[in-house]
Design a protein around this motif. Structure first.
Motif, PDB file in Angstrom:
ATOM      1  N   ALA A 196       0.838  -1.197   0.000  1.00 42.70           N
ATOM      2  CA  ALA A 196       0.000   0.000   0.000  1.00 42.70           C
ATOM      3  C   ALA A 196       0.872   1.247   0.000  1.00 42.70           C
ATOM      4  CB  ALA A 196      -0.916   0.007   1.221  1.00 42.70           C
ATOM      5  N   THR A 197       0.276   2.337  -0.430  1.00 39.17           N
ATOM      6  CA  THR A 197       0.919   3.649  -0.388  1.00 39.17           C
ATOM      7  C   THR A 197      -0.028   4.594   0.340  1.00 39.17           C
ATOM      8  OG1 THR A 197       2.029   3.229  -2.493  1.00 39.17           O
ATOM      9  CG2 THR A 197       1.923   5.515  -1.750  1.00 39.17           C
ATOM     10  N   ALA A 198       0.507   5.324   1.293  1.00 34.74           N
ATOM     11  CA  ALA A 198      -0.307   6.270   2.060  1.00 34.74           C
ATOM     12  C   ALA A 198       0.431   7.593   2.153  1.00 34.74           C
ATOM     13  CB  ALA A 198      -0.580   5.728   3.458  1.00 34.74           C
ATOM     14  N   ILE A 199      -0.325   8.632   2.426  1.00 36.47           N
ATOM     15  CA  ILE A 199       0.263   9.952   2.641  1.00 36.47           C
ATOM     16  C   ILE A 199      -0.134  10.435   4.029  1.00 36.47           C
ATOM     17  CG2 ILE A 199      -1.671  11.176   1.555  1.00 36.47           C
ATOM     18  CD1 ILE A 199       0.459  13.193   0.497  1.00 36.47           C
ATOM     19  N   ALA A 200       0.841  10.951   4.749  1.00 33.72           N
ATOM     20  CA  ALA A 200       0.598  11.552   6.059  1.00 33.72           C
ATOM     21  C   ALA A 200       0.721  13.060   5.872  1.00 33.72           C
ATOM     22  CB  ALA A 200       1.615  11.059   7.073  1.00 33.72           C
ATOM     23  N   ALA A 201      -0.380  13.761   6.101  1.00 38.74           N
ATOM     24  CA  ALA A 201      -0.390  15.213   5.924  1.00 38.74           C
ATOM     25  C   ALA A 201      -1.466  15.815   6.806  1.00 38.74           C
ATOM     26  CB  ALA A 201      -0.654  15.573   4.461  1.00 38.74           C
ATOM     27  N   GLY A 202      -1.151  16.915   7.413  1.00 39.75           N
ATOM     28  CA  GLY A 202      -2.138  17.633   8.211  1.00 39.75           C
ATOM     29  C   GLY A 202      -2.735  16.803   9.332  1.00 39.75           C
ATOM     30  N   GLY A 203      -1.920  15.935   9.921  1.00 41.20           N
ATOM     31  CA  GLY A 203      -2.407  15.115  11.024  1.00 41.20           C
ATOM     32  C   GLY A 203      -3.296  13.964  10.604  1.00 41.20           C
ATOM     33  N   ARG A 204      -3.364  13.655   9.305  1.00 42.47           N
ATOM     34  CA  ARG A 204      -4.177  12.550   8.793  1.00 42.47           C
ATOM     35  C   ARG A 204      -3.298  11.570   8.037  1.00 42.47           C
ATOM     36  NH1 ARG A 204      -9.812  12.588   9.073  1.00 42.47           N
ATOM     37  NH2 ARG A 204      -9.500  11.063   7.450  1.00 42.47           N
ATOM     38  N   PHE A 205      -3.704  10.326   8.046  1.00 42.00           N
ATOM     39  CA  PHE A 205      -3.002   9.249   7.342  1.00 42.00           C
ATOM     40  C   PHE A 205      -3.992   8.705   6.318  1.00 42.00           C
ATOM     41  CE2 PHE A 205      -0.892   4.987   7.247  1.00 42.00           C
ATOM     42  CZ  PHE A 205       0.409   5.411   7.071  1.00 42.00           C
ATOM     43  N   ARG A 206      -3.740   8.922   5.021  1.00 49.99           N
ATOM     44  CA  ARG A 206      -4.693   8.543   3.979  1.00 49.99           C
ATOM     45  C   ARG A 206      -4.063   7.575   2.991  1.00 49.99           C
ATOM     46  NH1 ARG A 206      -5.354  14.351   2.744  1.00 49.99           N
ATOM     47  NH2 ARG A 206      -5.635  15.030   4.844  1.00 49.99           N
ATOM     48  N   LEU A 207      -4.834   6.586   2.602  1.00 47.32           N
ATOM     49  CA  LEU A 207      -4.404   5.602   1.619  1.00 47.32           C
ATOM     50  C   LEU A 207      -4.477   6.207   0.237  1.00 47.32           C
ATOM     51  CD1 LEU A 207      -3.613   2.591   1.743  1.00 47.32           C
ATOM     52  CD2 LEU A 207      -5.972   2.066   1.136  1.00 47.32           C
ATOM     53  N   LEU A 208      -3.384   6.077  -0.538  1.00 47.84           N
ATOM     54  CA  LEU A 208      -3.377   6.565  -1.916  1.00 47.84           C
ATOM     55  C   LEU A 208      -3.735   5.435  -2.881  1.00 47.84           C
ATOM     56  CD1 LEU A 208      -0.223   8.822  -1.934  1.00 47.84           C
ATOM     57  CD2 LEU A 208      -2.605   9.514  -1.801  1.00 47.84           C
ATOM     58  N   ARG A 209      -3.122   4.293  -2.665  1.00 50.37           N
ATOM     59  CA  ARG A 209      -3.429   3.135  -3.496  1.00 50.37           C
ATOM     60  C   ARG A 209      -2.895   1.890  -2.835  1.00 50.37           C
ATOM     61  NH1 ARG A 209       1.099   4.656  -7.773  1.00 50.37           N
ATOM     62  NH2 ARG A 209       2.794   4.182  -6.397  1.00 50.37           N
ATOM     63  N   ARG A 210      -3.367   0.778  -3.325  1.00 53.15           N
ATOM     64  CA  ARG A 210      -2.878  -0.500  -2.820  1.00 53.15           C
ATOM     65  C   ARG A 210      -2.388  -1.344  -3.945  1.00 53.15           C
ATOM     66  NH1 ARG A 210      -7.354  -4.600  -1.421  1.00 53.15           N
ATOM     67  NH2 ARG A 210      -6.903  -5.474  -3.370  1.00 53.15           N
TER      68      ARG A 210
END
Length: 145
Positions: free
Chosen positions: A131-145
């Motif tokens: 998986a690929t995720a981005i951590a920004a602005g206090g959030r951890f979001r999945l970009l793709r798997r």
């Protein structure tokens, strides 16, 4: 907001590292989903309701499971997905329910990043998947798997 160009540049730069910065307080994490967890809070206390982690062979195993709020049936406890009905059952018992993921990359040693995620992100991946995720602005979001 991170532009698509910045994100793609950072993702390309992060191939060898697994983690790349794309702006102040922003980072891309690419690796293996190492842990999924569900946590409930009530009366100032926090309970780990369910946690699945990867063992050394990247096979998922359950490390925490609270029997009285178990929402995962036999066979599903290692690949947890929380339906809207199950989420409602959890929020009936807890003031707050959190879902979390940890993504790790092995570069001679295990380097991991993770945080709370929304329920749909929690449901989108399983332990052991890439998986690929981005951590920004206090959030951890999945970009793709």
């Amino acid at each position: 907001m991170v532009s698509r160009r910045q994100l793609l540049a950072a993702a390309g730069a992060g191939v060898g590292l697994g983690v790349a910065g794309v702006g102040v307080g922003t980072a891309v994490h690419r690796g293996t989903v190492w842990e999924k967890w569900v946590r409930g809070r009530r009366d100032g206390e926090s309970d780990d309701l369910h946690a699945v982690v990867a063992d050394s062979s990247r096979s998922p195993y359950v490390t925490d499971r609270l029997e009285d709020v178990d929402v995962f049936g036999p066979g599903a406890e290692r690949t947890p997905v929380v339906s809207a009905d199950d989420h409602d059952r959890l929020t009936d018992q807890y003031a707050d329910v959190e879902y979390g993921l940890t993504i790790c990359v092995e570069n001679g040693q295990l380097e991991c990043e993770g945080d709370t995620v929304d329920r749909s992100t929690f449901n989108a991946v399983q332990v052991g998947e890439e998986a690929t995720a981005i951590a920004a602005g206090g959030r951890f979001r999945l970009l793709r798997r």
